[in-house]
Each structure stands twice: as C-alpha cells, then as structure tokens.
Scaffold this motif. Structure first.
Motif, PDB file in Angstrom:
ATOM      1  N   PRO A 187       0.810  -1.231   0.000  1.00 54.54           N
ATOM      2  CA  PRO A 187       0.000   0.000   0.000  1.00 54.54           C
ATOM      3  C   PRO A 187       0.837   1.273   0.000  1.00 54.54           C
ATOM      4  CG  PRO A 187      -0.849  -1.575   1.603  1.00 54.54           C
ATOM      5  CD  PRO A 187       0.470  -2.107   1.131  1.00 54.54           C
ATOM      6  N   ALA A 188       1.954   1.278   0.748  1.00 59.24           N
ATOM      7  CA  ALA A 188       2.803   2.469   0.791  1.00 59.24           C
ATOM      8  C   ALA A 188       3.397   2.769  -0.581  1.00 59.24           C
ATOM      9  CB  ALA A 188       3.920   2.280   1.813  1.00 59.24           C
ATOM     10  N   ALA A 189       3.890   1.742  -1.266  1.00 55.88           N
ATOM     11  CA  ALA A 189       4.459   1.951  -2.599  1.00 55.88           C
ATOM     12  C   ALA A 189       3.407   2.479  -3.559  1.00 55.88           C
ATOM     13  CB  ALA A 189       5.056   0.648  -3.126  1.00 55.88           C
ATOM     14  N   GLY A 190       2.182   1.970  -3.452  1.00 52.68           N
ATOM     15  CA  GLY A 190       1.106   2.460  -4.304  1.00 52.68           C
ATOM     16  C   GLY A 190       0.790   3.915  -4.043  1.00 52.68           C
ATOM     17  N   LEU A 191       0.760   4.307  -2.760  1.00 48.73           N
ATOM     18  CA  LEU A 191       0.453   5.700  -2.419  1.00 48.73           C
ATOM     19  C   LEU A 191       1.561   6.633  -2.889  1.00 48.73           C
ATOM     20  CD1 LEU A 191      -1.135   7.004   0.827  1.00 48.73           C
ATOM     21  CD2 LEU A 191       0.906   8.136  -0.060  1.00 48.73           C
ATOM     22  N   TYR A 192       2.827   6.279  -2.634  1.00 46.81           N
ATOM     23  CA  TYR A 192       3.940   7.126  -3.072  1.00 46.81           C
ATOM     24  C   TYR A 192       3.943   7.247  -4.597  1.00 46.81           C
ATOM     25  CZ  TYR A 192       6.581   7.693   1.354  1.00 46.81           C
ATOM     26  OH  TYR A 192       7.000   8.057   2.610  1.00 46.81           O
ATOM     27  N   THR A 193       3.702   6.138  -5.291  1.00 47.86           N
ATOM     28  CA  THR A 193       3.702   6.155  -6.755  1.00 47.86           C
ATOM     29  C   THR A 193       2.597   7.056  -7.293  1.00 47.86           C
ATOM     30  OG1 THR A 193       4.539   3.884  -6.812  1.00 47.86           O
ATOM     31  CG2 THR A 193       3.599   4.747  -8.840  1.00 47.86           C
ATOM     32  N   ASP A 194       1.383   6.890  -6.779  1.00 46.05           N
ATOM     33  CA  ASP A 194       0.257   7.679  -7.280  1.00 46.05           C
ATOM     34  C   ASP A 194       0.439   9.166  -6.964  1.00 46.05           C
ATOM     35  OD1 ASP A 194      -0.910   5.426  -8.312  1.00 46.05           O
ATOM     36  OD2 ASP A 194      -2.360   5.175  -6.693  1.00 46.05           O
TER      37      ASP A 194
END
Length: 264
Positions: A187-194
C-alpha cells in the motif's frame, strides 16, 4: 524468482509505464537493454538492466533486476528520473528478498525470509529553504510514512547519515517480515507512486523555488546517490556482475540523457 520483491517492483513498473505511455529501449536482440550475468557464479543469467525513454514528462526510467537463486537473492531497483530542469522529485523504489542464515540480523535471529525496501521521492531542491515545496510534494506522505514506521515487523535499515542526507526525510528504508511487507509496503508503494504521478502530471512549473535546482544540482545529487564511497551495495554488485558492468550501470544512472545502446 517470484517473490514479493519482484511482484511489487513489476506492479510499480507497470503503473508508471502505462500511465506515461513510455517506450522501452531494447538491446540489439530486441530484449532487455542489458541482460545481466553473474560472473561470480560461472556467468549464469542473473536478471536485466532495463531502460525506458521518458517522453514528454520524464527523462528516463531505469530498472535493475538481479536474481541469484543459489544465494537466495532477489533484488529490484527502480529510478524514474525527472528531467534535469524539472522541479518534480525523482521516484525510486528498491525491493529486495534475501534468504538469511541464522544469527546474521538481531531482528531475524532464526534467519529465513527477509525483505528490505527503499521508497522515496528524491527532491529537486534544498528542502530546508522551500516550505511550499515540502507542503506540496511531501506532506501528503507523512501519515503513510508514520504508519509504516510504527507497524509490527518493520525494522530500520542500516543506512549511513550521508545516505539519508542525499535523499528526503520522507524516505522509507526498512527491513520487514514477509507479512509486514505484504500488508504495509505494497500500500505504501502504491500511495507514493500515485502521489508522484500526480506531481508529474501537474508539473510544478509555477512552484517558486529558493536556491539551486536544475541540471547542475541534479547531476551533483546523482553523483552522490550512485557512488561506491557512499553506497557499499555497488561493491557487492562489482563482485557479482563484474566492475565493468556496474561501472556502466552507474554511468547510465548518473547521465542526463537516454542512452541508445549498451556499451559494455
């Protein structure tokens, strides 16, 4: 190797390349820009060094995947470099699976599966004199970062103060259990990416910047990030792939252009 480290990397790669419509720069045979072999293990296949042209919004995207089953290693690194004149941070994600022997890490006394990762938006300017930049680019990441750092099964990585100083204070660089990696890091990688893609779409052209930014600062920052004296991982890559290969990789990661062929 099909590990959570490879899964999160390829999920992130697909998200960035599809959103931006990037074109991959292939090697002479139409495959990866530079296939990698492990010289230390009899030149067995060990992954790939891949490159995408960044198009209108990005300079280039560089991916390094190194997998050696014999030593239980599955390592992936993504750097999405913004253009030298851009005010938008550069995106980076490292994700690593290691099969550890017992008594090598106090957080994993019995050894076994360990995951490590590094997730950050590398600033294009000095954060210490750019409050508006911090508010726009980094404050939205604060709650996510705090949640990961406070989660069970997440431990600090062994980074030097110099390594931390050349990145951002919102960097996540941790080691985790398998469960924590799946529950927290995906989830953290998804949030940082978006969030980063949103900044890239916006462009930040109207953002006032105090102090230096641009091509000269960008080059100096990359020279420190990809530096054997600061990041000892390059010495390990030397031993595994050969110094000529790691030298070429460092040159590509430092350069402010899109290479058209692998010269190694």
């Amino acid at each position: 190797m099909d590990t959570l480290a490879s899964q999160i990397s390829h999920k992130t790669l697909d998200r960035i390349t599809s959103h931006l419509g990037l074109t991959e720069v292939t090697g002479k045979d139409g495959g990866a820009f530079l296939p990698l072999t492990a010289a230390a293990f009899g030149n067995i296949p060990a992954g790939s060094f891949r490159l995408w042209d960044g198009g209108n919004k990005l300079l280039k995207l560089v991916y390094t995947g190194i997998a050696v089953e014999a030593i239980g290693l599955d390592s992936h690194m993504i750097f999405a470099f913004t253009k030298p004149e851009s005010k938008v941070p550069t995106f980076t994600l490292d994700s690593v699976y290691t099969r550890m022997p017992p008594d090598t890490d106090p957080n994993f006394p019995d050894g076994g599966d360990m995951y490590a990762f590094h997730l950050d938006l590398v600033p294009a300017c000095d954060l210490g004199v750019n409050e508006a930049y911090m508010q726009r680019c980094y404050r939205p990441l604060t709650e996510c970062q705090a949640g990961v750092l406070d989660a069970d099964g997440v431990f600090a990585a062994q980074l030097s103060p110099m390594q931390r100083a050349i990145m951002s204070p919102w960097m996540l660089a941790q080691r985790t259990t398998t469960e924590a990696y799946e529950q927290q890091i995906f989830p953290a990688a998804g949030l940082y990416t978006d969030h980063w893609l949103g900044l890239l779409d916006e462009g930040l052209d109207a953002m006032p910047i105090n102090g230096d930014y641009g091509a000269e600062r960008n080059a100096a920052n990359r020279k420190l990030i990809f530096n054997r004296e600061i990041d000892p991982v390059w010495n390990k890559i030397d031993m595994m792939l050969g110094a000529d290969v790691s030298n070429f990789m460092i040159d590509v990661l430092r350069s402010q252009q899109v290479e058209d062929e692998a010269t190694v």
